[in-house]
Motif scaffolding. Sequence first.
Motif, PDB file in Angstrom:
ATOM      1  N   THR A   1       0.772  -1.164  -0.066  1.00  0.00           N
ATOM      2  CA  THR A   1      -0.103   0.060   0.196  1.00  0.00           C
ATOM      3  C   THR A   1       0.793   1.513   0.115  1.00  0.00           C
ATOM      4  O   THR A   1       0.459   2.171  -0.474  1.00  0.00           O
ATOM      5  CB  THR A   1      -0.799   0.115   1.230  1.00  0.00           C
ATOM      6  N   GLY A   2       2.059   1.181   0.500  1.00  0.00           N
ATOM      7  CA  GLY A   2       2.830   2.411   0.462  1.00  0.00           C
ATOM      8  C   GLY A   2       3.487   2.952  -0.960  1.00  0.00           C
ATOM      9  O   GLY A   2       4.171   3.833  -0.979  1.00  0.00           O
ATOM     10  N   ARG A   3       3.209   2.017  -1.912  1.00  0.00           N
ATOM     11  CA  ARG A   3       3.436   2.422  -3.263  1.00  0.00           C
ATOM     12  C   ARG A   3       2.449   3.439  -3.634  1.00  0.00           C
ATOM     13  O   ARG A   3       2.553   4.092  -4.806  1.00  0.00           O
ATOM     14  CB  ARG A   3       3.508   1.327  -4.207  1.00  0.00           C
ATOM     15  N   ALA A   4       1.362   3.781  -2.949  1.00  0.00           N
ATOM     16  CA  ALA A   4       0.139   4.885  -3.516  1.00  0.00           C
ATOM     17  C   ALA A   4       0.871   6.043  -2.991  1.00  0.00           C
ATOM     18  O   ALA A   4       1.297   6.039  -1.598  1.00  0.00           O
ATOM     19  CB  ALA A   4      -0.972   4.369  -3.081  1.00  0.00           C
ATOM     20  N   GLY A   5       0.727   7.008  -3.486  1.00  0.00           N
ATOM     21  CA  GLY A   5       0.746   8.457  -2.873  1.00  0.00           C
ATOM     22  C   GLY A   5       2.132   8.843  -2.247  1.00  0.00           C
ATOM     23  O   GLY A   5       2.378   9.386  -1.390  1.00  0.00           O
ATOM     24  N   ARG A   6       3.291   8.333  -3.052  1.00  0.00           N
ATOM     25  CA  ARG A   6       4.483   8.561  -2.654  1.00  0.00           C
ATOM     26  C   ARG A   6       4.797  10.199  -2.678  1.00  0.00           C
ATOM     27  O   ARG A   6       5.793  10.830  -2.341  1.00  0.00           O
ATOM     28  CB  ARG A   6       5.606   8.175  -3.728  1.00  0.00           C
ATOM     29  N   ASP A   7       3.928  11.017  -3.660  1.00  0.00           N
ATOM     30  CA  ASP A   7       4.145  12.263  -3.971  1.00  0.00           C
ATOM     31  C   ASP A   7       3.650  13.279  -2.620  1.00  0.00           C
ATOM     32  O   ASP A   7       3.606  14.425  -2.537  1.00  0.00           O
ATOM     33  CB  ASP A   7       3.473  12.648  -5.068  1.00  0.00           C
TER      34      ASP A   7
END
Length: 605
Positions: free
Chosen positions: A323-329
């Motif tokens: 899930t940490g691959r979402a919203g890295r920005d």
Amino acid sequence: MSPYATSSDPALTLLQEIFGYPEFRGFQREVIDLVTGGGDALVLMPTGGGKSLTFQIPAMLRQGIGVVVSPLIALMQDQVAALKQAGVRAACLNSTVEAPEATEIFRQIYQGELDLLYMAPERLLLPGTLAMLDQLPIALFAIDEAHCVSQWGHDFRPHYLGLSQLAERFPRVPRIALTATADERTRQEIIKRLNLQSARLFVASFDRPNIRYRVLPKENGKQQIKRFLEQEHKGDSGIIYCLSRKRTEEVAAWLNGEGFTAVPYHAGLPHEQRERNQQRFLLEDNLIICATIAFGMGIDKPDVRFVAHLDLPKSIESYYQETGRAGRDGLPANAFMVFGYEDVAKLHWFMDQSEAEPAFKEIERQKLDSLLAFCETTECRRKTLLNYFGEARETRCGNCDICLDPVKTWDGREAAQMALSCVFRTGQDYAMSYLSQILVGEADERIERNGHHRISTFGIGKKHAKNEWMDIYKQLIFKGYLRVVGEYRTLKLAQSCRPVLRGEVEVRLRTKSRKVKKVFKRRYETAFTTHNDQQLWDALVRWRRETASAQGVPPYIIFGNATLEAVVESRPRSRSQLHQLPGIGTHKMELYGEELLELVAEYAA
């Protein structure tokens, strides 16, 4: 002294001039100062939290070359491309590098023209590579994705074990190990296996406040995913994780038939197709990739707006990493998961069939139980997740499905005792459908032949329908009170059920079917107040896409969405104003400053 260190605060100068950020976050500065001074560090920081800067800046400040160990080619290529865009002297050595390019890289290494060199552990540990490094001044060793050294972990890479020799062979070179996912057991294993006993430990908050967590009981998984995409993520990039290779291909084909753009990714695909699909995901703005866990660790794409799980992962560590691959920005993103009895039964079966040592299998079961407890919780999901990683949180987050749409529960202590007693009195050798039939008192030939119409639990649960008992059994499985065993999905009592049978603990069960009452609106949609702002945004996105395509790099390597938004909002009219925006360092100013200013002028309000 490095040529970069030309001011009274060289680290801050690098941050501002090279990377375009005004100040350090969290403990970044502490780590940078420690490693620059020659100390060792173990850094735990969530994805998107700025781990890379903690070794990239010291590598530029110290004498010599910084050697970065990275597990995947895609991860190296992305980071090197981003560094070059920022004006940093970086390269990677891997199997994709052709002989002439490799020759030039070796020349740069020996001439001291590189600040950072990325390699996989297997390449680093070759005798020839180690012999080369013996002849060079080494600024530092950075071991990225350090959890890969853990044999108990979810991403074990055998070659990482060989990295322990770096401490012995290069005793005066500082080492920094970094990961986004490590429970206490994994942390201790990293320290032991990498000889980091003297390293200082830095642990950031595991919280990713921009991610909204949502977990639903699986009813029709594909239709649930479809509604989620239609309501919240039309035109967005995202990842859908599936348990099997076959399922990734089926789901991708189905999504394409439903009007989405999707491709599969798994280790069984031909290498060329796998690489092509990954490159499409990196380069395109609205592609969905349906993947097994073989996909993701090497992905730096910052504008992934959602990660969905159509099947259960194996542990909270896997779930958090994926899930940490979402919203890295740092912009809003969704983590969406559906889970069901079939998922649990399948994972239990995989564990039973495994040839692993009993101790390892027991740890795997405990990890699955913790994940199921997270799925079944009626408390704030973020609180549950952070508590698992040892980070105490008392307040609710207000940004998960439990907080936004509270779950209705009922006192299921008596029902749980009846259900568990029925498992015990039938010899722990039957599946939930048969057991539910006994509880409602429906005798048939099989029940009478087995004599189960005469046991004390026959008909004891008539106040619930058979399908309700099926749901109760599923929840007891999810809570870890029952195990699913064998091909016929028979139920066995777990040790943890004893306090329930004795009536010593409260058992809260969900209402049978949790219908989603609330449609969650899109969490990220660039919305500007004027038509002119929207026109400028569209022009900037178009320019970024064309610029990236001409260079053969992903658009986010040029600039992230947050930088383009800042351009729209601030409307810079001069180079100095533009240089103050986040993500625009000196080198990018030279490359793209005039073009950006021209676009702003063209769409002046």
